[in-house]
Design an enzyme around this catalytic site. Structure first.
Site, PDB file in Angstrom:
ATOM      1  N   ASN A  74       2.423  50.403 -30.851  1.00 53.36           N
ATOM      2  CA  ASN A  74       2.449  49.009 -31.238  1.00 53.36           C
ATOM      3  C   ASN A  74       3.060  48.822 -32.630  1.00 53.36           C
ATOM      4  O   ASN A  74       4.214  48.410 -32.762  1.00 53.36           O
ATOM      5  CB  ASN A  74       1.033  48.427 -31.157  1.00 53.36           C
ATOM      6  CG  ASN A  74       1.016  46.913 -31.233  1.00 53.36           C
ATOM      7  OD1 ASN A  74       1.969  46.294 -31.685  1.00 53.36           O
ATOM      8  ND2 ASN A  74      -0.067  46.313 -30.787  1.00 53.36           N
ATOM      9  N   ASP A  75       2.319  49.161 -33.651  1.00 52.80           N
ATOM     10  CA  ASP A  75       2.795  48.892 -35.008  1.00 52.80           C
ATOM     11  C   ASP A  75       4.122  49.594 -35.333  1.00 52.80           C
ATOM     12  O   ASP A  75       4.933  49.063 -36.073  1.00 52.80           O
ATOM     13  CB  ASP A  75       1.731  49.312 -36.031  1.00 52.80           C
ATOM     14  CG  ASP A  75       0.443  48.533 -35.844  1.00 52.80           C
ATOM     15  OD1 ASP A  75       0.530  47.363 -35.443  1.00 52.80           O
ATOM     16  OD2 ASP A  75      -0.636  49.096 -36.082  1.00 52.80           O
TER      17      ASP A  75
END
Lengths: 98, 456
Positions: free
Chosen positions: B382-383
Site C-alpha cells: 500500500n504505502d
C-alpha cells in the site's frame, strides 16, 4: 580488567570501526539477515553470564546468574537458528537459479 | 589455562568478524553464520574451564534449557514472523547483560568506581533493550495493538524517567551500590524501555529492533569491560557499531531519520491535509477479467507487500507467475526496500517459495520499466506504491521512495478490504483511472486467478 583505560579505549575504538567497516556497502536484501546475524554475535554475552554464575556464592547471585545464562543461551541459540534459516534461502536460490 | 581461554577468545573474535564480513555478501552469507556459530561454540566450551567456576550443574541446566527452547521456537516460526523472533532473542541478550550488571552491583565487592560505572551504563542500556524488545515483539506478534500508543505529556514523562534512571545510576557509582538503589535503577531503566517503545508504530518496528540490537551490542561491550572479558568487549562493540550503521541504513531506506522514528509516532491516525483532494472512485474487478488482462499482457510487474506475506500467498504467487511465463508473458517482481517488515524480508519470503533471484528487481532497477508494463499487480502493498509520497508535501510519507506503479498501463490491486496501509493514509493510486481493485484474501484471490489463467 584490561591494563589501563587507554588500552580499553583503543580496543573500543578499533572494534567500533571494524563493525562499521565490515557491514558498509551491504546490499539491501542482506539487511535483515545481517541484523539477525549481529543479533547472534552479541549472544557472546552468554560467556560473561556463565562466569558471573560460576562465581556467584549468594542465593540471589545464583538466581540472577541462572537467569542471565538462560537468557544468554536463548539469544545465542535463537539468533543462530533464525539467521541460518534466512541464509539457507540464499543458498537454495543460487542452486535453483544456476 | 588462563592463556588458553584468552587464546580461544581471540580466535572467537577473529571468526566473528570474518563471519560478519562473509554475511555481508550474498554468495558467502551462509558460510558466515556457520563461522560465527563455530566461534560461539569454541568460546562457550572453553569458558566451562574458567578457573574456579562453581555451580556448573546449574549452568548446564540453564544453557541446555535455553538452547532447547530457542532451537524449538526458532525452527517452528514462520518466515513472516522472523522480525519479532529477532526482537525477542535480541531482548534476551539485553536481559542477560542487565542480569550480569545486577550481579556485579549487588555483589558489593567491586570497589573501583570505574568498574561500577561500566556495569551501570551496560545495565541501563541492556535493560532498555530488554524491555523495549519485549514491547516490539508484542506489537509485531499482535499481543498489543501495533498502532502508536500515545497520551498527553508522554514525552515529558519518558524524559523524567530516563533522567531519574541516570541520576540513580550516578548515585550508584558515587555512593556505592546497594540493594535498594540497584533495584530502583533497574526498575526505572526497564520502565523507560517500555514507555519509549509504546508510541512507535508497527511499520517502524524493524528500525527500532535494529536500534535495540545495536544497544544490546553496546551493553554487552560495557559488561565485557566490567568483567574483563575481551570476547564480549570486541564482539559487543563490533555489533554496537555495525548495528548503528544498519539502523541508519534502514531508516534511510524509508526516508526517515532515527529521531523521527523514535519520536514521530508514525502511523497514528493522520489528519491529512488535502485527503479530500483525491479524485475518482474505487473500481472493483472480477478475477476472470483480471486473469484475461494478465494472460494477454506482454509484460506484467508484480509488486508484493506485507499483505501477501501474511496471507502466506508467496507459493500461489509463484505458481501464477509460472503460468504467465508459459504464456510468454514477461514477469518481473518489483521489490521495495522496505517491502515486508524489514529490508530484504520480501526477498527471503519469495526465495522460500522458489522465486528465482533473477526475477527480483529492486526499486532503482524496475522503476523505469513501469511505463512499458501492460499490467502491474499490487498484492498486499500500500504505502510503498502511493504516488502521494512524490507530490503531497503534507503527507507523512512524503519523500519516501516509491515504486512508480501509477505509470503502468493497467494496475490491479489485490487487497483484503478498503482499509489504509500502515501509515494510516489514503492511497491515491487506488482511485486512478487505470486501477482496478480485486478484493479478497491474497491466497484465495491468487488461487482463483490461477484457475482462470489456466482456462485461457
Amino acid at each position: 580488567m584490561i591494563e589501563g583505560i587507554w588500552a580499553a579505549l583503543f580496543i573500543f575504538m578499533l572494534a567500533g570501526f571494524t563493525g562499521y567497516e565490515v557491514i558498509s556497502r551491504v546490499p539491501v536484501i542482506l539487511h535483515t539477515p545481517l541484523m539477525s546475524g549481529s543479533n547472534f554475535i552479541h549472544g557472546i554475552v552468554l560467556v560473561g553470564a556463565m562466569v558471573a554464575l560460576g562465581q556467584a556464592d549468594t542465593m540471589s547471585g545464583k538466581i540472577l546468574g541462572f537467569v542471565a545464562v538462560f537468557l544468554g543461551a536463548l539469544n545465542a541459540a535463537g539468533g543462530y537458528v533464525v539467521t541460518e534459516r534466512m541464509l539457507e534461502m540464499f543458498e537454495n536460490k543460487k542452486k535453483g537459479g544456476a | 589455562m588462563d592463556n588458553l581461554i584468552k587464546a580461544s577468545y581471540f580466535l572467537t573474535v577473529v571468526l566473528f568478524v570474518m563471519g560478519l564480513k562473509r554475511m555481508s555478501s550474498p554468495a558467502t552469507a551462509r558460510s558466515g553464520i556457520i563461522w560465527a556459530g563455530v566461534a560461539m561454540g569454541i568460546a562457550v566450551v572453553t569458558t566451562m574451564f574458567w578457573p574456579g567456576l562453581n555451580n556448573i550443574g546449574l549452568m548446564l541446566v540453564a544453557i541446555f534449557s535455553g538452547v532447547a527452547i530457542a532451537v524449538y521456537s526458532g525452527r517452528k516460526v514462520a518466515m513472516t514472523d522472523m522480525p519479532q523472533m529477532v526482537a525477542i532473542y535480541n531482548g534476551m541478550g539485553g536481559g542477560s547483560a542487565a542480569g550480569i550488571a545486577v550481579i556485579e552491583l549487588i555483589k558489593g565487592d567491586v570497589h573501583s568506581s570505574g568498574l561500577i560505572a561500566l556495569s551501570v551504563v551496560g545495565g541501563l542500556i541492556g535493560s532498555i533493550a530488554f524491555s523495549g524488545s519485549m514491547i516490539a515483539f508484542a506489537k509485531l506478534q499482535g499481543l498489543i495493538k501495533g498502532r502508536p500508543i500515545t497520551f498527553g505529556g508522554q514525552k515529558v514523562l519518558n524524559l523524567i524517567i530516563l533522567v531519574l534512571a541516570v541520576v540513580t545510576g550516578i548515585s550508584l557509582v558515587t555512593g556505592g551500590p546497594g540493594y535498594a538503589g540497584t533495584l530502583t535503577f533497574f526498575g526505572l531503566a526497564l520502565t523507560f524501555g517500555i514507555l519509549m517503545t509504546l508510541p512507535i508504530g508497527g511499520a517502524d518496528m524493524p528500525v527500532v529492533i535494529s536500534l535495540f540490537n545495536a544497544l544490546t551490542g553496546m551493553a554487552v561491550g560495557f559488561e565485557g569491560f566490567a568483567l574483563g572479558n575481551e570476547a564480549m568487549i570486541v564482539a559487543g562493540t563490533v555489533v554496537g557499531a555495525a548495528g548503528t550503521l544498519l539502523t541508519q541504513m534502514m531508516a534511510k531506506a524509508m526516508n526517515r531519520s532515527i529521531a523521527n522514528v523514535l519520536f514521530g509516532s508514525f502511523g497514528k491516525e493522520v489528519e491529512e491535509a488535502g485527503a479530500s483532494g483525491i479524485q475518482g472512485a474505487l473500481k472493483p474487478i472480477e478475477s476472470e477479467d483480471a486473469a484475461i488482462m494478465m494472460g494477454y499482457a506482454a509484460k506484467v510487474i508484480i509488486v508484493p507487500g506485507y499483505g501477501m506475506a501474511v496471507a502466506q500467498a508467496q507459493h500461489k504467487l509463484r505458481e501464477l507467475a509460472d503460468l504467465l511465463q508459459e504464456k510468454n508473458v514477461i514477469v518481473k517482481y518489483a521489490i521495495h526496500p522496505v517491502a515486508g517488515r524489514m529490508p530484504g524480508h520480501m526477498n527471503v519470503l519469495l526465495a522460500e517459495a522458489g522465486v528465482p533471484y533473477e526475477s527480483l528487481y529492486d526499486l532503482e532497477e524496475i522503476n523505469a520499466e513501469f511505463t512499458s508494463a501492460d499490467v502491474a499487480v499490487v498484492i498486499g502493498a500500500n504505502d510503498v506504491v502511493n504516488p502521494r509520497a512524490r507530490t503531497e508535501k503534507s503527507s507523512p510519507i512524503y519523500g519516501m521512495p516509491i515504486l512508480n506503479v501509477d505509470q503502468a498501463k493497467n494496475v490491479i490491486v489485490i487487497k483484503r478490504g478498503q482499509g489504509t496501509g500502515f501509515a494510516g493514509i489514503e492511497n491515491e493510486l487506488f482511485y486512478r483511472d487505470q486501477t482496478r481493485m480485486l478484493y479478497g484474501d491474497a491466497q484465495a484471490v491468487l488461487g482463483e486467478l490461477i484457475q482462470q489463467v489456466k482456462q485461457i
